[in-house]
Every structure is written in C-alpha cells, then in structure tokens.
Design a protein around this motif. Structure first.
Motif, PDB file in Angstrom:
ATOM      1  N   GLU A  13     -27.529  32.769 -29.515  1.00 60.75           N
ATOM      2  CA  GLU A  13     -27.824  34.088 -28.944  1.00 60.75           C
ATOM      3  C   GLU A  13     -28.582  33.956 -27.624  1.00 60.75           C
ATOM      4  N   ASP A  60     -26.128  32.784 -24.911  1.00 67.12           N
ATOM      5  CA  ASP A  60     -25.262  33.894 -24.499  1.00 67.12           C
ATOM      6  C   ASP A  60     -25.983  34.775 -23.483  1.00 67.12           C
ATOM      7  N   ARG A  99     -24.942  35.178 -19.416  1.00 62.04           N
ATOM      8  CA  ARG A  99     -24.621  36.493 -18.845  1.00 62.04           C
ATOM      9  C   ARG A  99     -25.534  36.813 -17.665  1.00 62.04           C
ATOM     10  N   ARG A 145     -20.162  31.805 -24.183  1.00 64.15           N
ATOM     11  CA  ARG A 145     -20.581  32.968 -24.959  1.00 64.15           C
ATOM     12  C   ARG A 145     -20.897  32.545 -26.393  1.00 64.15           C
ATOM     13  N   TYR A 146     -21.543  33.440 -27.104  1.00 67.52           N
ATOM     14  CA  TYR A 146     -21.854  33.234 -28.508  1.00 67.52           C
ATOM     15  C   TYR A 146     -20.610  32.808 -29.277  1.00 67.52           C
TER      16      TYR A 146
END
Length: 579
Positions: free
Chosen positions: A249, A252, A256, A263-264
């Motif tokens: 998490e 991610d 971003r 990404r996760y």
C-alpha cells in the motif's frame, strides 16, 4: 666484539640451515598449501557459511548452531547483508537460488525475480522515454523499477525447506538494524561513492542511508530502524505484509505521487517460480545454473566450447589458455544477447544452445586471432553490484544464493518508513520490438545474477558464485577451470589471477547488433607481461587492471572425509566460517 652469546646464536642459525630440508624453504611464505593462496580454506564438519560480510557469516553460523538448517541460515544471512551491504543487495531487489535438499536428494532452483508494471504498455514506455529524451530505460528512473522478488523468495524457500520460525531467522538482522553495526572498509567506499548520485531522489534515501548527508565511514556505526521495523512486520505477518499488505500500500501511494507505474495489484500478483535448473557435464562434473531470463546458460555454453581443448596441458594463465577463454566468452555472449529472456514470453532454445554439437560448431570459429566480427549461431526465434552467499548444514543441505539491487544501491527510491531502495533491474529490457527480451507489461527482465552448483557422481559437490554484473559467467568458468583443469583448491581458485572482457553485444541491444571489434580484455596486475604482449599480438586489446573482477564465495563437500571446505573473497570484506 663477538660475545659468546652472539657466537652461539650464529652456530644455531648455521645448524638450522644445514639440518632443515631444502623443501621447507620452498614454503617460506606459507607453511603449507599453494604459494599464491591468500589464506587456507576453512574446514568444518557440521556446517559452513560463506558471505561477503563477516557479521552476516556469523549470523548464518549462529542459526546453524541453534538447530536451523542451511536454508534458514541463508535467509538470515541474506537479511543481514541487505542491511549491512546495501551497496549490493536488499529487499528492494531480486533473488535466485539453487538448493540441494538432503531429504529428497534432489536439486531445486528458484527464480524469485519480479515483473514489470502491468499498467505500463510498451507504447506508453516509448512515449515516456521520448519525453525524457532517453534512448534506453534510464538507470535511476522509476521506469527501471520492477517488483522486488527477494522477500517472496525467502518465504518460498522457507515454506518448502525451512525448519526455524521466520521470527527467529530475522531476529539477528532486526537487532543490528535497530542497534547498529560497524561498516566495513570496501562497503564504506562503495556507499560513499553512491550517495552523491542518489541522495536527491524523491523519497527517504538521505534520511535512511546517510549520516549527516554522507555515506558512513569505515568503522562508523550505522542504524536503519525503518528496515528493522520492516523485518518485524515480515516476521509477524509473513510475505503478505510485503505483497498485499502495509508495504504494498505504501509503495502504491509513493508511485502515484512520484509518477511511477508499479501498483498494489502488481505486488499482489507477484509470485516466485520453482524451475528445473539447466545443466551440462564438463569433464565428468555436472554443472547447474538457473536458465530463462538469467545469464547462467552462458556458463554452460562456455564450458561446452572449452571442453574440446586440453586446458591443463596449456597451463593456467598462459597465452593459449587466456585466448581460448576470451574467445569462448565472446561466442557464448552473442547467444546471451539474442536468446535469454523470460520463459513465460519466449521459448529459450536450450536444445540447441546447450548441445555438444552446437558447441563443436562454435568451437570451430576459434582461431589464432581474436574474433572481431561475430553474432549468434542460432536462428532468431555492465557493471552491477550484487551479493552471493552459500551455506551448508550437518544434514548435507546446501544453498547457493545470489541477490541484488542491480546498480549498487539500486535506484535510490526509498518509500518513507520502509528502509530499502528499489532495484533498477528493468533497465535491462530491450526496446527492440522483435527481441525476446523486449519490454512488455508483467514481464521479467534479463538478469545478470547467477548462483552456481556442481554435482559429482550424483552427489552435491560445490556451491559457488561470484557477483559482478556481466562478469559473472566469466567468473564461474574461471573458478571451475581453475579447480577441474588446473587442480586448485577452492580458496586458491578464488585468489588466482582474474580477467574480464567487455564489448560483447548486450541483451538490451537490437537483434541486428553483433560483436564489432575485439572488445576490451582486462587482466589483474599479477599477469606475466610477456603473456600480455602475446595476447596483443593475437589482436586482443589488453589493459592491466582498471576493471571489476567480481567477489566470490564457495563451499565444497568432501563426502569421503565427511567435511565441508569453505572459501571467501580475499579482495574485499567477506568471510567463510564453519563449526
């Protein structure tokens, strides 16, 4: 004035020289063993650990003494090297291992390398590179980051073969992360060189990996409490904490925020893969490597080519031997550049590449002059920092493990609170759309890191490896020929003169590229200069030193005596130890 005491001393010295056999004075620099060896092999009955950091070796040895097995010891030692040698490895990187399991009497190979972002298409990557004015994937860009596979590799190894709890296995590295450890000489030098390039990367690099903005000095105590907290999280929650929990998490969110693409979901989908190792027989010894998107196949190809020559009669480090080794490397590396890739996306033609017939065809290309125009013989279908370690236990289990960030401390992208830097392994994708190693979403890039293992008469014999980017296949072949052809023991084989060659086509090049020119041969300074002159006369471009020749660890099993022999790199900080 000559006193009676002086006279008696002189008589004693004279008698000593008369009565001691002359053969003793041939060993004046060493009481026993080969003269060109820096130290003796370590010999122990119940277990052996060899790593690039003495404290990591002691951690692995303590795990064995506490009843853990070679797999437990390898994980504990790797966790420690990731903390203590962040210039070469860490949990932001990938891992490969070859394991001999004494219970099943089988050899297992693990590919724990990560994949590219599934949300970044080839077209989007090319557009990003054009915006940056880059012609290849930059080393220190978020575009070079792939999913780190090391942690999943640890838990795969542990789930299948481990005996101690991961809490106990990770406890020593956690302690050193929180309480601190003294930084060794070579690691300090590399660390201090890396910091100026990485401390301005977005994230927590400077607060995690520097002391007052600088890399730690030799002997300075360094702490990484964030990594200690990550180890505690892994001990409590297992690999899911990294791949589908708190760490995934955080990654991610970081990606971003800073324009990255992982990404996760990429972490959640990640998995290591148990694979069949690839192998060849060299003069009666079965040599094993990990294949696929790893360059280990080049070791086997070089050995197949060299098997057709009587190296022993030509002599170690002779002009003839070095010429053959260099030319065999060139031949294997052209295939390496064209065919080694993620097997999920490409069928690597092992049936051809590893056949003795193909080796015989390629061997015919070696003449008296250095090859300067060369490509792969199969129809179409450099500096990196790493650590290698090896462990063995009282039951006969043996582990050959290699782990890396790729370029030194990796990208320098550190997610706040995690304590590790991401690897830049994605840099090694090709951008040629026809190349087997071309970038694709969810694909594993080409890897340089290779663990080695040798069996003899169906029994585990030698777990070995050396870090060093594209040098590694050369290092593996040098070690094996030193031992098998030239009769060296495993410490002497690592201490012996080293050479390297650069200029071969790379797996990041387009398929149309080929070897153009003889390349650059680098040889350590102990080489006989007459050999250098003779190699130059053959067309080789030779320089003394000014290159990187890897770092080595090895463990050999003597089944007859019931002991292990251990060896470690003498050029840097490593240690082999047993009990």
């Amino acid at each position: 004035m000559i006193t009676s005491k002086t006279f008696l001393s002189s008589i004693f010295i004279l008698i000593s020289f008369v009565t001691i056999p002359p053969s003793v004075f041939a060993q004046i620099d060493r009481e026993a063993g080969p003269m060109n060896m820096t130290r003796s092999e370590v010999i122990a009955e119940n277990g052996m650990v060899a790593t690039s950091h003495p404290l990591a070796t002691q951690i692995g040895l303590d795990i064995l003494r506490q009843g853990g097995n070679a797999i437990d010891a390898a994980i504990a030692a790797n966790a420690a090297t990731g903390l203590m040698e962040p210039t070469g490895n860490g949990i932001g990187g990938d891992l490969f291992a070859i394991i001999w399991d004494a219970e099943t009497e089988q050899l297992y190979a693990l590919n724990a390398s990560g994949r590219s972002p599934t949300g970044l298409s080839y077209e989007e990557l090319i557009a990003e590179l054009e915006n940056q004015g880059a012609e290849s994937i930059p080393s220190y860009s978020l575009l070079s980051v792939s999913v780190p596979g090391a942690v999943d590799g640890w838990f795969e190894m542990h789930d299948r073969f481990g005996s101690m709890s991961m809490t106990d296995i990770l406890a020593p590295a956690t302690h050193y992360a929180e309480e601190g450890f003294p930084v060794t000489e070579v690691i300090s030098a590399s660390w201090r060189r890396s910091v100026p390039f990485l401390k301005d990367q977005p994230g927590a690099f400077e607060e995690t990996f520097t002391i007052d903005g600088e890399g730690p000095e030799k002997g300075e105590i360094f702490k990484n409490p964030d990594l200690g907290n990550t180890f505690r999280l892994l001990a409590r929650q297992g690999r899911d904490a990294f791949y589908c929990g708190e760490i995934a998490e955080k990654v991610d969110s970081y990606m971003r925020e800073h324009g990255g693409y992982l990404r996760y979901e990429d972490f959640e989908k990640h998995h290591s893969e148990w694979v069949d190792p690839v192998s060849t027989n060299y003069r009666g010894y079965d040599v094993y490597q990990v294949g696929g998107n790893v360059q280990g196949t080049a070791v086997l190809q070089m050995l197949n080519i060299l098997e057709g020559f009587d190296l022993a009669s030509k002599g170690f480090a002779s002009t003839e031997t070095l010429h053959l080794l260099i030319e065999a490397k060139k031949l294997a590396f052209e295939d390496r550049a064209k065919h080694y890739a993620d097997p999920d996306f490409q069928d690597v033609p092992y049936d051809v590449l590893l056949s003795k017939e193909y080796a015989a065809e390629r061997r015919e290309l070696i003449g008296d002059e250095a090859l300067a125009d060369l490509s792969s013989g199969v129809e179409q279908l450099e500096e990196g920092d790493t650590i290698f370690l090896t462990t063995a236990d009282k039951d006969g289990n043996m582990v050959s493990l290699i782990q890396s960030n790729f370029r030194g401390m990796g990208t320098g992208f550190v997610v706040p609170g995690t304590g590790f830097s991401f690897q830049n392994r994605g840099e090694l994708f090709s951008l040629d759309p026809e190349h087997p190693n071309v970038y694709e979403p969810g694909k594993r890039p080409f890897h340089t890191i290779i663990p080695g293992f040798v069996m003899k008469d169906g029994k585990p014999w030698y777990a070995y490896g050396n870090m060093g980017g594209a040098y590694q296949p050369v290092g593996h072949v040098s070690l094996l020929t030193n031992i098998i052809d030239f009769g060296m023991n495993i410490q002497q084989a690592g201490d012996a003169l080293r050479w390297s060659h650069s200029g071969s086509t790379q797996p990041t090049d387009s398929l149309s590229e080929r070897l153009d020119g003889p390349g650059q041969v680098s040889i350590e300074s102990s080489i006989d200069f007459e050999v250098v002159r003779e190699l130059r006369a053959k067309g080789h471009n030779v320089q003394i030193g000014n290159s990187f020749f890897g770092r080595y660890q090895g463990i050999m099993r003597d089944h007859e005596k019931g002991v292990y022999f251990g060896a470690s790199e003498s050029r840097v900080d490593g240690q082999a130890a047993g009990y």
